[in-house]
Design a protein around this motif. Structure first.
Motif, PDB file in Angstrom:
ATOM      1  N   TYR A  72       0.822  -1.208   0.000  1.00  0.00           N
ATOM      2  CA  TYR A  72       0.000   0.000   0.000  1.00  0.00           C
ATOM      3  C   TYR A  72       0.857   1.259   0.000  1.00  0.00           C
ATOM      4  O   TYR A  72       0.614   2.189  -0.772  1.00  0.00           O
ATOM      5  CB  TYR A  72      -0.943  -0.025   1.211  1.00  0.00           C
ATOM      6  N   THR A  73       1.872   1.318   0.854  1.00  0.00           N
ATOM      7  CA  THR A  73       2.660   2.539   0.957  1.00  0.00           C
ATOM      8  C   THR A  73       3.494   2.797  -0.292  1.00  0.00           C
ATOM      9  O   THR A  73       3.696   3.955  -0.665  1.00  0.00           O
ATOM     10  CB  THR A  73       3.560   2.556   2.210  1.00  0.00           C
ATOM     11  N   LEU A  99      -5.809  -9.177  -1.978  1.00  0.00           N
ATOM     12  CA  LEU A  99      -6.312 -10.243  -2.842  1.00  0.00           C
ATOM     13  C   LEU A  99      -5.327 -11.396  -2.992  1.00  0.00           C
ATOM     14  O   LEU A  99      -5.738 -12.533  -3.222  1.00  0.00           O
ATOM     15  CB  LEU A  99      -6.643  -9.673  -4.224  1.00  0.00           C
ATOM     16  N   ALA A 100      -4.040 -11.107  -2.912  1.00  0.00           N
ATOM     17  CA  ALA A 100      -3.009 -12.131  -3.069  1.00  0.00           C
ATOM     18  C   ALA A 100      -1.720 -11.609  -2.439  1.00  0.00           C
ATOM     19  O   ALA A 100      -1.527 -10.399  -2.317  1.00  0.00           O
ATOM     20  CB  ALA A 100      -2.787 -12.439  -4.554  1.00  0.00           C
ATOM     21  N   ILE A 108       5.313  -4.488  -8.595  1.00  0.00           N
ATOM     22  CA  ILE A 108       3.930  -4.032  -8.425  1.00  0.00           C
ATOM     23  C   ILE A 108       3.723  -2.667  -9.066  1.00  0.00           C
ATOM     24  O   ILE A 108       4.637  -1.859  -9.169  1.00  0.00           O
ATOM     25  CB  ILE A 108       3.527  -3.982  -6.936  1.00  0.00           C
ATOM     26  N   GLY A 109       2.513  -2.450  -9.520  1.00  0.00           N
ATOM     27  CA  GLY A 109       2.077  -1.175 -10.060  1.00  0.00           C
ATOM     28  C   GLY A 109       0.574  -1.114  -9.904  1.00  0.00           C
ATOM     29  O   GLY A 109      -0.054  -2.100  -9.507  1.00  0.00           O
ATOM     30  N   ALA A 110      -0.025   0.018 -10.210  1.00  0.00           N
ATOM     31  CA  ALA A 110      -1.460   0.161  -9.976  1.00  0.00           C
ATOM     32  C   ALA A 110      -2.129   0.984 -11.061  1.00  0.00           C
ATOM     33  O   ALA A 110      -1.485   1.741 -11.779  1.00  0.00           O
ATOM     34  CB  ALA A 110      -1.714   0.814  -8.619  1.00  0.00           C
ATOM     35  N   VAL A 111      -3.438   0.815 -11.143  1.00  0.00           N
ATOM     36  CA  VAL A 111      -4.300   1.677 -11.937  1.00  0.00           C
ATOM     37  C   VAL A 111      -5.171   2.438 -10.949  1.00  0.00           C
ATOM     38  O   VAL A 111      -5.769   1.850 -10.045  1.00  0.00           O
ATOM     39  CB  VAL A 111      -5.171   0.865 -12.927  1.00  0.00           C
ATOM     40  N   VAL A 134      -4.038  -2.711  -7.523  1.00  0.00           N
ATOM     41  CA  VAL A 134      -2.609  -3.018  -7.555  1.00  0.00           C
ATOM     42  C   VAL A 134      -2.435  -4.412  -8.151  1.00  0.00           C
ATOM     43  O   VAL A 134      -3.129  -5.349  -7.743  1.00  0.00           O
ATOM     44  CB  VAL A 134      -1.996  -2.975  -6.139  1.00  0.00           C
ATOM     45  N   SER A 135      -1.498  -4.530  -9.101  1.00  0.00           N
ATOM     46  CA  SER A 135      -1.236  -5.820  -9.746  1.00  0.00           C
ATOM     47  C   SER A 135       0.251  -6.136  -9.688  1.00  0.00           C
ATOM     48  O   SER A 135       1.089  -5.241  -9.558  1.00  0.00           O
ATOM     49  CB  SER A 135      -1.677  -5.783 -11.209  1.00  0.00           C
ATOM     50  N   ASN A 136       0.569  -7.424  -9.822  1.00  0.00           N
ATOM     51  CA  ASN A 136       1.964  -7.838  -9.872  1.00  0.00           C
ATOM     52  C   ASN A 136       2.436  -7.920 -11.323  1.00  0.00           C
ATOM     53  O   ASN A 136       1.689  -7.566 -12.245  1.00  0.00           O
ATOM     54  CB  ASN A 136       2.176  -9.155  -9.113  1.00  0.00           C
ATOM     55  N   GLN A 137       3.648  -8.396 -11.514  1.00  0.00           N
ATOM     56  CA  GLN A 137       4.259  -8.448 -12.842  1.00  0.00           C
ATOM     57  C   GLN A 137       3.529  -9.382 -13.803  1.00  0.00           C
ATOM     58  O   GLN A 137       3.688  -9.269 -15.019  1.00  0.00           O
ATOM     59  CB  GLN A 137       5.743  -8.848 -12.727  1.00  0.00           C
ATOM     60  N   ARG A 138       2.704 -10.272 -13.293  1.00  0.00           N
ATOM     61  CA  ARG A 138       1.919 -11.173 -14.141  1.00  0.00           C
ATOM     62  C   ARG A 138       0.532 -10.610 -14.454  1.00  0.00           C
ATOM     63  O   ARG A 138      -0.288 -11.273 -15.076  1.00  0.00           O
ATOM     64  CB  ARG A 138       1.800 -12.540 -13.463  1.00  0.00           C
ATOM     65  N   GLY A 139       0.273  -9.388 -13.985  1.00  0.00           N
ATOM     66  CA  GLY A 139      -1.034  -8.777 -14.213  1.00  0.00           C
ATOM     67  C   GLY A 139      -2.095  -9.269 -13.246  1.00  0.00           C
ATOM     68  O   GLY A 139      -3.278  -8.960 -13.415  1.00  0.00           O
ATOM     69  N   GLU A 140      -1.697 -10.011 -12.229  1.00  0.00           N
ATOM     70  CA  GLU A 140      -2.644 -10.531 -11.247  1.00  0.00           C
ATOM     71  C   GLU A 140      -2.926  -9.461 -10.194  1.00  0.00           C
ATOM     72  O   GLU A 140      -1.986  -8.892  -9.619  1.00  0.00           O
ATOM     73  CB  GLU A 140      -2.053 -11.765 -10.545  1.00  0.00           C
ATOM     74  N   PRO A 141      -4.199  -9.181  -9.923  1.00  0.00           N
ATOM     75  CA  PRO A 141      -4.517  -8.210  -8.871  1.00  0.00           C
ATOM     76  C   PRO A 141      -4.071  -8.750  -7.507  1.00  0.00           C
ATOM     77  O   PRO A 141      -4.350  -9.903  -7.175  1.00  0.00           O
ATOM     78  CB  PRO A 141      -6.028  -8.066  -8.922  1.00  0.00           C
TER      79      PRO A 141
END
Length: 157
Positions: A72-73, A99-100, A108-111, A134-141
């Motif tokens: 989050y931060t 979520l995971a 990580i990155g976010a929309v 927020v999603s990881n490098q695989r596009g998983e939320p």
């Protein structure tokens, strides 16, 4: 006489008048390192076994999980440095769902999507609500949260 106030400020965040419901942005991405984990847990006191012992036998997550608060931060840091730098007045409310797991080595990155803009009755301010995914490098939320912030308005002449 100094007229520097007429020159736009680099990195200035958005005023509430610049926002409309449905606008979306992608943050930059960041790879979470072992040093990030160690520094965060030492600074916060989150010295839980799953974070400080590599391969902790009692853990439900394989690998080196990081606290959800660290995820989050990092994302809030991206938002602060871009969207709300100099215009953010207060975080009013936050609803977060993990979520995971995020592990050391994940990127990580976010929309960020604006879901509400409500001007206040005084002070040239607005309550702005956004949904952050927020999603990881695989596009998983890995995390979703809504943030309700108080943002400044553009100076009036």
């Amino acid at each position: 006489m100094n007229h520097d106030h007429d020159i736009p400020r680099m990195g200035q965040g958005l005023y509430w008048q610049d926002l409309q419901v449905g606008q979306r942005w992608r943050t930059f991405r960041r790879t979470v390192t072992e040093a990030d984990l160690v520094n965060f847990i030492n600074a916060t006191g989150m010295l839980e076994a799953i974070f400080i012992e590599d391969g902790y036998e009692g853990g439900a997550i394989r690998g080196r999980p990081v606290p959800g608060a660290l995820t989050y931060t990092f994302i809030e840091g991206f938002i602060l440095q871009s969207m709300i730098q100099g215009t953010g007045l207060a975080m009013l409310e936050l609803h977060q769902k993990i979520l995971a797991p995020v592990l050391v080595g994940d990127t990580i990155g976010a929309v960020v999507e604006v879901t509400g803009v409500r001007p206040t009755s005084q002070g040239n301010r607005a309550v702005v609500t956004s949904r952050i995914t927020v999603s990881n490098q695989r596009g998983e939320p890995v995390m979703e949260y809504t943030a309700t912030r108080l943002l400044a308005g553009r100076q009036t002449a």
